[in-house]
Design a protein around this motif. Structure first.
Motif, PDB file in Angstrom:
ATOM      1  N   TYR A 164       0.828  -1.204   0.000  1.00 46.23           N
ATOM      2  CA  TYR A 164       0.000   0.000   0.000  1.00 46.23           C
ATOM      3  C   TYR A 164       0.867   1.260   0.000  1.00 46.23           C
ATOM      4  O   TYR A 164       0.568   2.242  -0.691  1.00 46.23           O
ATOM      5  CB  TYR A 164      -0.915  -0.010   1.226  1.00 46.23           C
ATOM      6  CG  TYR A 164      -1.698   1.264   1.399  1.00 46.23           C
ATOM      7  CD1 TYR A 164      -2.834   1.521   0.647  1.00 46.23           C
ATOM      8  CD2 TYR A 164      -1.284   2.223   2.323  1.00 46.23           C
ATOM      9  CE1 TYR A 164      -3.542   2.705   0.794  1.00 46.23           C
ATOM     10  CE2 TYR A 164      -1.990   3.402   2.484  1.00 46.23           C
ATOM     11  CZ  TYR A 164      -3.127   3.640   1.719  1.00 46.23           C
ATOM     12  OH  TYR A 164      -3.826   4.807   1.880  1.00 46.23           O
ATOM     13  N   THR A 165       1.973   1.221   0.774  1.00 45.96           N
ATOM     14  CA  THR A 165       2.848   2.397   0.845  1.00 45.96           C
ATOM     15  C   THR A 165       3.469   2.698  -0.510  1.00 45.96           C
ATOM     16  O   THR A 165       3.498   3.854  -0.963  1.00 45.96           O
ATOM     17  CB  THR A 165       3.946   2.161   1.885  1.00 45.96           C
ATOM     18  OG1 THR A 165       3.338   1.887   3.161  1.00 45.96           O
ATOM     19  CG2 THR A 165       4.826   3.391   2.026  1.00 45.96           C
ATOM     20  N   LEU A 166       3.972   1.648  -1.195  1.00 45.64           N
ATOM     21  CA  LEU A 166       4.593   1.862  -2.501  1.00 45.64           C
ATOM     22  C   LEU A 166       3.587   2.358  -3.526  1.00 45.64           C
ATOM     23  O   LEU A 166       3.859   3.304  -4.293  1.00 45.64           O
ATOM     24  CB  LEU A 166       5.243   0.557  -2.981  1.00 45.64           C
ATOM     25  CG  LEU A 166       6.418   0.037  -2.124  1.00 45.64           C
ATOM     26  CD1 LEU A 166       6.886  -1.310  -2.638  1.00 45.64           C
ATOM     27  CD2 LEU A 166       7.567   1.038  -2.147  1.00 45.64           C
ATOM     28  N   LEU A 167       2.394   1.718  -3.529  1.00 49.17           N
ATOM     29  CA  LEU A 167       1.382   2.126  -4.504  1.00 49.17           C
ATOM     30  C   LEU A 167       0.878   3.535  -4.221  1.00 49.17           C
ATOM     31  O   LEU A 167       0.614   4.320  -5.133  1.00 49.17           O
ATOM     32  CB  LEU A 167       0.217   1.131  -4.490  1.00 49.17           C
ATOM     33  CG  LEU A 167       0.570  -0.289  -4.968  1.00 49.17           C
ATOM     34  CD1 LEU A 167      -0.647  -1.191  -4.852  1.00 49.17           C
ATOM     35  CD2 LEU A 167       1.063  -0.265  -6.413  1.00 49.17           C
ATOM     36  N   ARG A 168       0.737   3.838  -2.928  1.00 47.59           N
ATOM     37  CA  ARG A 168       0.256   5.177  -2.582  1.00 47.59           C
ATOM     38  C   ARG A 168       1.288   6.246  -2.981  1.00 47.59           C
ATOM     39  O   ARG A 168       0.936   7.349  -3.389  1.00 47.59           O
ATOM     40  CB  ARG A 168      -0.038   5.257  -1.090  1.00 47.59           C
ATOM     41  CG  ARG A 168      -0.506   6.642  -0.667  1.00 47.59           C
ATOM     42  CD  ARG A 168      -1.103   6.637   0.708  1.00 47.59           C
ATOM     43  NE  ARG A 168      -1.505   7.982   1.089  1.00 47.59           N
ATOM     44  CZ  ARG A 168      -2.601   8.597   0.687  1.00 47.59           C
ATOM     45  NH1 ARG A 168      -3.439   7.969  -0.141  1.00 47.59           N
ATOM     46  NH2 ARG A 168      -2.903   9.827   1.083  1.00 47.59           N
ATOM     47  N   GLN A 169       2.579   5.890  -2.848  1.00 48.27           N
ATOM     48  CA  GLN A 169       3.616   6.844  -3.247  1.00 48.27           C
ATOM     49  C   GLN A 169       3.515   7.157  -4.741  1.00 48.27           C
ATOM     50  O   GLN A 169       3.624   8.309  -5.161  1.00 48.27           O
ATOM     51  CB  GLN A 169       4.989   6.271  -2.915  1.00 48.27           C
ATOM     52  CG  GLN A 169       6.138   7.234  -3.198  1.00 48.27           C
ATOM     53  CD  GLN A 169       7.472   6.667  -2.788  1.00 48.27           C
ATOM     54  OE1 GLN A 169       7.543   5.554  -2.290  1.00 48.27           O
ATOM     55  NE2 GLN A 169       8.515   7.428  -3.009  1.00 48.27           N
ATOM     56  N   ARG A 170       3.270   6.113  -5.546  1.00 49.33           N
ATOM     57  CA  ARG A 170       3.091   6.356  -6.974  1.00 49.33           C
ATOM     58  C   ARG A 170       1.842   7.184  -7.251  1.00 49.33           C
ATOM     59  O   ARG A 170       1.841   8.068  -8.118  1.00 49.33           O
ATOM     60  CB  ARG A 170       3.004   5.014  -7.712  1.00 49.33           C
ATOM     61  CG  ARG A 170       4.305   4.214  -7.676  1.00 49.33           C
ATOM     62  CD  ARG A 170       4.166   2.929  -8.475  1.00 49.33           C
ATOM     63  NE  ARG A 170       5.397   2.147  -8.434  1.00 49.33           N
ATOM     64  CZ  ARG A 170       5.536   0.957  -9.026  1.00 49.33           C
ATOM     65  NH1 ARG A 170       4.508   0.438  -9.707  1.00 49.33           N
ATOM     66  NH2 ARG A 170       6.681   0.305  -8.946  1.00 49.33           N
ATOM     67  N   MET A 171       0.763   6.881  -6.495  1.00 49.66           N
ATOM     68  CA  MET A 171      -0.472   7.657  -6.650  1.00 49.66           C
ATOM     69  C   MET A 171      -0.241   9.129  -6.309  1.00 49.66           C
ATOM     70  O   MET A 171      -0.692  10.033  -7.010  1.00 49.66           O
ATOM     71  CB  MET A 171      -1.563   7.074  -5.748  1.00 49.66           C
ATOM     72  CG  MET A 171      -2.888   7.840  -5.778  1.00 49.66           C
ATOM     73  SD  MET A 171      -3.875   7.450  -7.212  1.00 49.66           S
ATOM     74  CE  MET A 171      -4.412   5.813  -6.779  1.00 49.66           C
ATOM     75  N   VAL A 172       0.491   9.350  -5.221  1.00 49.01           N
ATOM     76  CA  VAL A 172       0.762  10.738  -4.804  1.00 49.01           C
ATOM     77  C   VAL A 172       1.590  11.450  -5.857  1.00 49.01           C
ATOM     78  O   VAL A 172       1.349  12.631  -6.169  1.00 49.01           O
ATOM     79  CB  VAL A 172       1.487  10.741  -3.440  1.00 49.01           C
ATOM     80  CG1 VAL A 172       2.006  12.133  -3.114  1.00 49.01           C
ATOM     81  CG2 VAL A 172       0.522  10.290  -2.345  1.00 49.01           C
ATOM     82  N   GLU A 173       2.577  10.752  -6.433  1.00 54.29           N
ATOM     83  CA  GLU A 173       3.397  11.377  -7.482  1.00 54.29           C
ATOM     84  C   GLU A 173       2.541  11.776  -8.681  1.00 54.29           C
ATOM     85  O   GLU A 173       2.707  12.870  -9.243  1.00 54.29           O
ATOM     86  CB  GLU A 173       4.498  10.410  -7.908  1.00 54.29           C
ATOM     87  CG  GLU A 173       5.564  10.184  -6.831  1.00 54.29           C
ATOM     88  CD  GLU A 173       6.579   9.126  -7.239  1.00 54.29           C
ATOM     89  OE1 GLU A 173       6.383   8.520  -8.324  1.00 54.29           O
ATOM     90  OE2 GLU A 173       7.548   8.898  -6.484  1.00 54.29           O
ATOM     91  N   ALA A 174       1.600  10.877  -9.074  1.00 52.53           N
ATOM     92  CA  ALA A 174       0.729  11.204 -10.194  1.00 52.53           C
ATOM     93  C   ALA A 174      -0.179  12.386  -9.862  1.00 52.53           C
ATOM     94  O   ALA A 174      -0.405  13.279 -10.681  1.00 52.53           O
ATOM     95  CB  ALA A 174      -0.105   9.983 -10.579  1.00 52.53           C
ATOM     96  N   GLN A 175      -0.721  12.404  -8.642  1.00 52.43           N
ATOM     97  CA  GLN A 175      -1.584  13.512  -8.231  1.00 52.43           C
ATOM     98  C   GLN A 175      -0.821  14.828  -8.176  1.00 52.43           C
ATOM     99  O   GLN A 175      -1.340  15.884  -8.556  1.00 52.43           O
ATOM    100  CB  GLN A 175      -2.211  13.208  -6.875  1.00 52.43           C
ATOM    101  CG  GLN A 175      -3.261  12.109  -6.919  1.00 52.43           C
ATOM    102  CD  GLN A 175      -3.805  11.762  -5.551  1.00 52.43           C
ATOM    103  OE1 GLN A 175      -3.185  12.077  -4.541  1.00 52.43           O
ATOM    104  NE2 GLN A 175      -4.936  11.089  -5.518  1.00 52.43           N
ATOM    105  N   LEU A 176       0.432  14.771  -7.680  1.00 54.98           N
ATOM    106  CA  LEU A 176       1.238  15.991  -7.619  1.00 54.98           C
ATOM    107  C   LEU A 176       1.505  16.547  -9.018  1.00 54.98           C
ATOM    108  O   LEU A 176       1.500  17.762  -9.234  1.00 54.98           O
ATOM    109  CB  LEU A 176       2.554  15.708  -6.895  1.00 54.98           C
ATOM    110  CG  LEU A 176       2.450  15.455  -5.383  1.00 54.98           C
ATOM    111  CD1 LEU A 176       3.811  15.091  -4.810  1.00 54.98           C
ATOM    112  CD2 LEU A 176       1.888  16.680  -4.673  1.00 54.98           C
ATOM    113  N   GLY A 177       1.762  15.635  -9.966  1.00 51.80           N
ATOM    114  CA  GLY A 177       1.961  16.096 -11.335  1.00 51.80           C
ATOM    115  C   GLY A 177       0.729  16.779 -11.891  1.00 51.80           C
ATOM    116  O   GLY A 177       0.813  17.816 -12.555  1.00 51.80           O
TER     117      GLY A 177
END
Length: 613
Positions: free
Chosen positions: A39-52
């Motif tokens: 969940y932590t790894l996937l959420r980090q990718r999600m956050v990166e996409a949202q930040l972009g």
């Protein structure tokens, strides 16, 4: 296959219970840990996409702000060109102040994208050219009294060309950002779908691990229950009771002889079980003690006749070394043939605690009497202080009036001889005298609160508010609204009028503009009304909200704004004297709301009653 499974089962059951329990607990923990890491790894990718995506939104917002700022500046300059009213230049002035920083922020936002950074610099260059052109137009309008139509038309055409190019470059810049937004939105959607799938796989794996763990734990629990049953069957009931009870437990037969003496009783009395079994139980008591006689009243030799059974007696116990100590004895109704069970408790510590509590209670009574005397002395001191403030402020008014008059006479007599500096000093002297008079008047008003007796009359609060507003005479642009129906009450009119006057005057005086809005409302709370005076001024920061009720305290220097700083102190004293409360709700820059309660039935004037008594 069956033989392998059988071997695994045999190996499992041969393991110690601690290891099997560790394995059973580790299964769901491992599943949980894997789920958390995933969940932590996937959420980090999600956050990166949202930040972009958010970064692209910020870029679009900044570009739109730049375009709107230039458009508003051009519109304002055109309005100024036509009307020569400088109010039209407000958008232009804002653009001069804010456009360059906005464009710099835009360039920083796209610094990670070289093509967009280059396009942003082009937009900045054209915007600067447009602002320079507008600056020349404003300068020409200011420097000429008559409009030169051919020249101005030429300049307007040049400005239109620059503006058209600015729009084109902005459109190209935003088109690229919209393309990036679509791409990043697709990436975000794909990541969300992948996260959901991974979450369901994790849930399924966790459920399987939990089911296996529950089964293993149930097997271990059943095994432990079987062992516990076998252990319980090996214990004797009497040993369990007498070996583990906290209080002393003694079994006494019908002849008053001790049959059983538990370890707690051994520790309490100092006798071993071998020393005391078979002896008279009265050996453990002090015979001449009054409470002991009550315990043995019915038959000193036979405990079986003591009534009522189950009652708790207090007596003096006697240890083997002769030491006496207070005990509680309960003879319960559990019968073992003709025997009784005596439960004995050492209450030495409890009695010591009770004695300490009684001493503390006496100390608190003495302290309370001292506080009552101190409060009476403080009340007398406060009365003397109010009387002193009243007399002092009253007697100082005459000298101040004389000083003001003398200053005016001197200025009139020497009007032709005074230098501008001296005249300024004389005016400053009079202002200080007037300020001192205002301070004394406020001090006099403050000291009179609670000491002046006003009759109780019928007050129409709406008419009272209209009178207060008329007396304050606010600027015509100031709106004071009574937003709810006001009640008619039986109360003291003068204190209520003072409260409304100070609160409304405070809102008018400290408003940053002359176009403020003040609203007066009321809520019925049953036995009292809650009035609210709200304004749309600058508000009061939280760290200053307790300071405002202190007399002669101001939030601004008196040289910047002439203000005594006593109004809110007087309001709080009046409201408190009338049995109400006052509170402030305010945030800096968002106005203020003063709420105060006013009793429907006026509080009894205790000072007046006492003086009559």
């Amino acid at each position: 296959m069956k033989s392998v499974w059988q071997k695994l089962q045999n190996y499992w059951h041969q393991l110690p219970i601690e290891r099997r329990a560790t394995v059973a607990i580790s299964i769901p923990l491992a599943c949980l840990l894997g789920a958390v890491v995933t969940y932590t790894l996937l959420r980090q990718r999600m956050v990166e996409a949202q930040l972009g995506l958010e970064h692209t939104n910020q870029v679009l917002v900044k570009s739109q702000n730049a375009l709107i700022s230039v458009l508003n500046a051009e519109t304002g300059v055109r309005g100024y060109y036509i009307s020569r009213d400088r109010l039209f230049l407000e958008p232009y002035d804002l653009a001069v102040q804010n456009l360059q920083p906005e464009l710099q922020k835009l360039e920083r936002l796209v610094s990670d994208n070289p093509p967009q950074e280059k396009q942003a610099k082009t937009v900045t260059r054209i915007a600067q050219a447009k602002m320079n052109h507008l600056k020349k137009v404003v300068f020409n309008v200011d420097s000429r009294a008559v409009i030169d139509l051919p020249v101005d038309v030429q300049r307007l055409l040049i400005g239109k060309q620059i503006m058209d190019r600015f729009r084109i470059e902005i459109a190209r810049f935003e088109a690229e950002e919209h393309r990036l937004m679509v791409a990043r939105s697709q990436v975000l959607a794909q990541q969300q779908d992948f996260n959901i799938s991974a979450m369901w796989y994790g849930i399924a794996l966790s459920l399987i691990g939990t089911a296996v763990s529950i089964r293993l734990i149930r097997e271990l629990a059943q095994e432990l229950r079987d062992r516990e049953i076998s252990l319980r069957e090996s214990r004797s009931l009497v040993q369990a009771i007498f070996a583990n009870i906290v209080d002393g437990a003694i079994v006494i037969n019908s002849h008053g002889k001790i049959e059983t003496f538990n370890p707690a009783a051994t520790d309490m009395f100092g006798y071993t079980e071998a020393e005391i079994v078979g002896r008279d139980w009265q050996r453990l008591l002090r015979q001449d003690d009054e409470e002991t006689q009550k315990l043995l009243f019915y038959s000193p030799l036979a405990v079986s006749t003591i009534e009522p059974l189950g009652k708790i007696f207090q007596a003096m116990g006697q240890r083997k070394n002769g030491e006496l100590f207070p005990i509680e004895i309960s003879l319960n109704q559990i019968e073992l043939d003709d025997d009784r069970i005596a439960i004995v408790r050492d209450i030495t510590e409890r009695q010591q605690t009770a004695a300490k509590l009684q001493a503390k209670a006496l100390e608190m009574v003495a302290l309370n009497n001292s506080l009552i005397a101190s409060n009476q002395s403080l009340s007398y001191s406060n009365q003397e202080l109010d009387r002193f403030a009243y007399i002092t402020s009253h007697d100082l008014k005459a000298p101040l009036r004389a000083i003001a008059s003398l200053a005016e006479w001197i200025e009139e007599d020497l009007v032709e001889q005074l230098s501008p500096e001296t005249r300024s000093h004389m005016q400053l002297l009079r202002r200080r005298v007037y300020r001192m008079q205002a301070l004394l008047n406020s001090l006099l008003e403050y000291s009179r609160v609670g000491r002046t007796h006003f009759p109780i009359v019928t007050v129409d609060v709406k008419k009272l508010l209209q009178k207060v507003i008329e007396n304050l005479a606010p600027p015509p642009t100031f709106a004071i609204e009574i937003v709810s129906p006001m009640p008619t009450i039986q109360t003291r009119q003068q204190p209520l009028e003072q409260v409304f006057t100070h609160l409304i005057d405070n809102a008018i005086r400290h408003h940053p503009t002359k176009m403020g809005i003040i609203e007066v409302s009321v809520i019925d709370l049953g036995d009292r009304y809650e009035f609210a005076i709200s304004d749309d001024g600058d508000g009061i920061e939280p760290q200053y909200q307790t300071r405002i009720y202190t007399i002669f305290q101001t939030l601004q220097a008196r040289d910047l704004q002439e203000n005594v700083g006593a109004g809110l102190a007087i309001v709080k004293k009046i409201v408190t004297a009338e049995g109400g409360t006052i509170e402030l709700q305010s945030l800096a820059g968002k106005g203020a709301i003063f709420r105060f309660t006013w009793l429907k039935q006026p509080a009894i004037d205790k000072s007046q009653n006492n003086s009559r008594a």
